[in-house]
Design a protein around this motif. Structure first.
Motif, PDB file in Angstrom:
ATOM      1  N   ASN A 190       1.909 -18.596  -4.201  1.00  0.00           N
ATOM      2  CA  ASN A 190       1.998 -17.243  -3.634  1.00  0.00           C
ATOM      3  C   ASN A 190       2.704 -17.242  -2.286  1.00  0.00           C
ATOM      4  O   ASN A 190       3.566 -16.394  -2.017  1.00  0.00           O
ATOM      5  N   GLN A 191       2.349 -18.201  -1.438  1.00  0.00           N
ATOM      6  CA  GLN A 191       2.952 -18.264  -0.101  1.00  0.00           C
ATOM      7  C   GLN A 191       4.438 -18.579  -0.173  1.00  0.00           C
ATOM      8  O   GLN A 191       5.244 -17.982   0.556  1.00  0.00           O
ATOM      9  N   THR A 198       6.480 -17.990  -2.679  1.00  0.00           N
ATOM     10  CA  THR A 198       7.186 -16.839  -3.252  1.00  0.00           C
ATOM     11  C   THR A 198       7.449 -15.787  -2.184  1.00  0.00           C
ATOM     12  O   THR A 198       8.576 -15.273  -2.064  1.00  0.00           O
ATOM     13  N   LYS A 199       6.413 -15.478  -1.394  1.00  0.00           N
ATOM     14  CA  LYS A 199       6.585 -14.487  -0.306  1.00  0.00           C
ATOM     15  C   LYS A 199       7.609 -14.968   0.725  1.00  0.00           C
ATOM     16  O   LYS A 199       8.434 -14.191   1.201  1.00  0.00           O
ATOM     17  N   SER A 203      11.156 -13.204   1.595  1.00  0.00           N
ATOM     18  CA  SER A 203      11.325 -12.715   2.968  1.00  0.00           C
ATOM     19  C   SER A 203      12.361 -13.512   3.762  1.00  0.00           C
ATOM     20  O   SER A 203      12.615 -13.201   4.935  1.00  0.00           O
TER      21      SER A 203
END
Length: 351
Positions: free
Chosen positions: A173-174, A176-177, A181
């Motif tokens: 998750n981290q 991917t973000k 970004s």
């Protein structure tokens, strides 16, 4: 005072991802529990968990924790199982172990109830729950083996990061973000936390699950190879595996090529078998783009099979696509299913 009917059940590793799924599965199945003991490492002891609306305090797992326990479900790592499962068995508990600690021990049954439930009669206090990727494959292969025999299996897996724990899901998750970004990040967990190098999993596929053996296969691949032979009682069957981690949170997918012993079998013959096979849901309608997908299997106990087709060159060869929730059928549900089977077979009795 009303005495609750049922069994004294202990869950070891209750605060972990699989332990949580075990509790949820026990609740969903309305498993007959007279007393529930939740155990963990000293680090997690003292945490509060809710089961059927009642709050329980998690205790540190020690040998004496298993006094009076009928069934102990273990999912707290191999070292914990090696240390405590024999202690629990010594005190009369039947242990269902979800780690690799006892899987290849010749005196320990390695059980998938749809395949080899009868092996439960041979237990000596400990029963091993197979590797998640092995479980879903043998559930799909067993009805074929029963009808047409089985000579060879070649499997490529596409495995979810939850197989490496909650921290791997968080890393996915981290990352991917961060990528979306335009931020930097440092991989720290996958493919193997204890190994030398760590690689990006977001938007990537890593062809390594667990450490490499001297023969070039990973430990995960060797687990699939050896466990399949043991569970199916087919030491002579040829098995090869390539295991790959992909950026999916939950749900393992597998491309399975297999060769049978009989001539003249069609893909439709196999589909007819799968339509009534225990624990299998057939999803195979290519004209309407119906086939199993990881996103649809989450939270379901079954093994989903589709894309069944005959090989174009080998008359006895077939291909299929197999998908299942690795935390449920691959771990928690298979463990609880073993516990239910022990009851149905009369191998554990209410005290």
């Amino acid at each position: 005072m009303t005495v609750k009917k049922g069994f004294h059940v202990a869950v070891v590793g209750a605060t972990g991802a699989v332990g949580g799924q075990m509790l949820q599965t026990l609740e969903n199945r309305n498993f007959p529990i007279s007393k529930l003991t939740l155990l963990s490492s000293s680090r997690s002891a003292g945490k509060k968990l809710t089961f059927k609306g009642e709050e329980y305090t998690v205790q540190e797992a020690k040998p004496e924790s298993f006094e009076g326990v009928d069934i102990a479900l273990f999912s707290a790592g191999g070292s914990v199982s090696k240390a405590l499962a024999p202690e629990a068995a010594k005190r009369g508990a039947i242990c269902v172990d979800n780690t690799s600690a006892f899987r290849m021990d010749q005196d320990t049954p390695l059980v998938v109830p749809e395949v080899n439930k009868a092996d439960l009669h041979e237990h000596h206090g400990i029963i091993a729950n197979p590797n998640c990727s092995t479980i879903q494959m043998v559930v799909a292969l067993e009805p074929i083996r029963q009808k047409f025999g089985l000579k060879k299996v070649i499997v490529s897996t596409y495995q979810a990061v939850s197989g490496s724990g909650a921290s791997a899901i968080e890393e996915l998750n981290q990352q991917t973000k961060a990528i979306v970004s335009g931020e930097s990040f440092e991989p720290k967990i996958l493919p193997v936390k204890s190994d030398k190098l760590h690689y990006q999993i977001a938007f990537n596929a890593i062809p390594q699950i667990d450490v490499f053996e001297d023969n070039g296969f990973t430990y995960e691949e060797m687990k699939m190879i050896n466990e399949t032979k043991k569970i199916m009682h087919l030491p002579e069957v040829q098995v090869a595996a390539t295991c790959v981690r992909i950026p999916v949170a939950t749900g393992h997918s597998e491309s399975v090529y297999f060769e049978i012993e009989e001539d003249g079998v069609t893909a439709n013959d196999l589909k007819e078998i799968f339509a009534t096979a225990p624990g299998v849901i057939l999803q195979d309608d290519p004209s309407n783009q119906i086939y199993p997908m990881a996103v649809d299997c989450v939270g379901k106990n079954d093994v989903f099979v589709g894309r069944i087709r005959k090989d174009l060159d080998e008359p006895k060869g077939f291909h299929m696509w197999v998908v299942s929730d690795n935390l449920l059928k691959g771990a928690a549900w298979n463990s609880v299913q073993i516990a239910e089977s022990l009851i149905h077979l009369g191998l554990v009795k209410e005290k």
